[in-house]
Write an enzyme that holds these catalytic residues in place. Structure first.
Site, PDB file in Angstrom:
ATOM      1  N   ARG A  62       0.811  -1.217   0.000  1.00  0.00           N
ATOM      2  CA  ARG A  62       0.000   0.000   0.000  1.00  0.00           C
ATOM      3  C   ARG A  62       0.844   1.267   0.000  1.00  0.00           C
ATOM      4  NH1 ARG A  62      -3.653  -1.673   4.854  1.00  0.00           N
ATOM      5  NH2 ARG A  62      -2.769  -3.754   4.828  1.00  0.00           N
ATOM      6  N   GLU A  99       1.406  -6.721  13.337  1.00  0.00           N
ATOM      7  CA  GLU A  99       0.255  -6.827  14.231  1.00  0.00           C
ATOM      8  C   GLU A  99      -0.361  -8.218  14.078  1.00  0.00           C
ATOM      9  OE1 GLU A  99      -2.569  -3.782  13.372  1.00  0.00           O
ATOM     10  OE2 GLU A  99      -3.500  -3.855  15.349  1.00  0.00           O
TER      11      GLU A  99
HETATM   12  C1  PRP Z   1      -0.049  -3.104   6.627  1.00  0.00           C
HETATM   13  C2  PRP Z   1      -0.018  -1.632   6.348  1.00  0.00           C
HETATM   14  C3  PRP Z   1       1.344  -1.229   6.850  1.00  0.00           C
HETATM   15  C4  PRP Z   1       1.565  -2.165   8.022  1.00  0.00           C
HETATM   16  C5  PRP Z   1       1.339  -1.469   9.324  1.00  0.00           C
HETATM   17  O1  PRP Z   1       0.643  -3.759   5.583  1.00  0.00           O
HETATM   18  O2  PRP Z   1      -0.138  -1.371   4.946  1.00  0.00           O
HETATM   19  O3  PRP Z   1       2.337  -1.442   5.881  1.00  0.00           O
HETATM   20  O4  PRP Z   1       0.617  -3.241   7.867  1.00  0.00           O
HETATM   21  O5  PRP Z   1       1.516  -2.351  10.405  1.00  0.00           O
HETATM   22  P1  PRP Z   1       2.697  -2.264  11.438  1.00  0.00           P
HETATM   23  O6  PRP Z   1       2.937  -0.812  11.792  1.00  0.00           O
HETATM   24  O7  PRP Z   1       2.165  -3.030  12.607  1.00  0.00           O
HETATM   25  O8  PRP Z   1       3.914  -2.889  10.839  1.00  0.00           O
HETATM   26  P2  PRP Z   1       0.566  -5.323   5.315  1.00  0.00           P
HETATM   27  O9  PRP Z   1       1.809  -5.950   5.867  1.00  0.00           O
HETATM   28  O10 PRP Z   1      -0.723  -5.852   5.819  1.00  0.00           O
HETATM   29  O11 PRP Z   1       0.657  -5.525   3.758  1.00  0.00           O
HETATM   30  P3  PRP Z   1       0.179  -4.732   2.448  1.00  0.00           P
HETATM   31  O12 PRP Z   1       0.597  -3.297   2.540  1.00  0.00           O
HETATM   32  O13 PRP Z   1       0.930  -5.462   1.385  1.00  0.00           O
HETATM   33  O14 PRP Z   1      -1.318  -4.882   2.350  1.00  0.00           O
HETATM   34 MG    MG Z   2       1.573  -2.382   4.091  1.00  0.00          MG
END
Ligand code: PRP
Ligand code: MG
Length: 174
Positions: A62, A99
């Site tokens: 993202r 998380e």
């Molecule tokens: C989510 C979000 C952040 C991260 C935040 O990404 O987009 O990058 O989690 O969480 P944190 O501060 O606890 O590390 P995710 O890893 O779900 O993957 P994506 O962006 O590929 O959907």
């Molecule tokens: Mg992410």
């Protein structure tokens, strides 16, 4: 126009128990899908760090959306920080706990000239594992972290503790 935080708050979709029970998922896809909102978000971030960065790093997946827009808006380049196993050449790796789970981020060695001031962008700051790992990768490659920008920060988690020493801008706290 309404303040950027109000725009984000109005469009962000809160999904309880996704991807698993107990997690409150902050879904910003409606913000990205809204032209004026996306522009306001990206403008607010690049304005806050104006003149302080030479490149923008996006964290898969993202963060890529914001980084590409911010880089284009400022005539800078995008640095690609990816999930493990996606980059074809020699990489630096940092593992972190999320998380919901455990993951590894990677950065191509040699993609960032030493001393480059890099603004790191992502959609959400939660535990800070993701952005902490991204910052560590950039510093290991010799870059200077110019700052960290996110659309939304979840308060009550140690996100900022994982980014100690870095300027962190969150457009909305929830
Ligand atoms: C989510 C979000 C952040 C991260 C935040 O990404 O987009 O990058 O989690 O969480 P944190 O501060 O606890 O590390 P995710 O890893 O779900 O993957 P994506 O962006 O590929 O959907
Ligand atoms: Mg992410």
């Amino acid at each position: 126009s309404p303040h950027v935080s109000a725009v984000i708050e109005g469009l962000c979709a809160t999904v309880t128990d996704y991807p698993k029970p107990g997690i409150v998922f902050q879904d910003l896809t409606p913000v990205f899908a809204n032209g004026p909102a996306l522009k306001q978000v990206v403008d607010a971030i690049v304005c806050a760090f104006a003149g302080k960065f030479d490149a923008v790093a996006g964290v898969e997946a993202r963060g890529f959306l914001l980084a590409a827009a911010a880089a284009y808006a400022t005539g800078t380049g995008v640095i690609t920080i990816r999930k493990a196993g996606k980059l074809p050449r020699e990489v630096l790796s940092e593992s972190y706990s999320l998380e919901y789970g455990e993951a590894t981020l990677e950065l191509h060695q040699g993609d960032v000239p030493a001393g480059t001031r890099v603004l790191i962008l992502d959609d959400v700051l939660a535990t800070g594992g993701t952005l902490g790992a991204a910052a560590a990768l950039l510093e290991r490659t010799g870059a200077v972290v110019a700052g960290v920008g996110v659309v939304l920060e979840i308060d009550g988690l140690p996100g900022r503790d994982n980014l100690a020493g870095h300027e962190v801008l969150s457009l909305l706290h929830v």
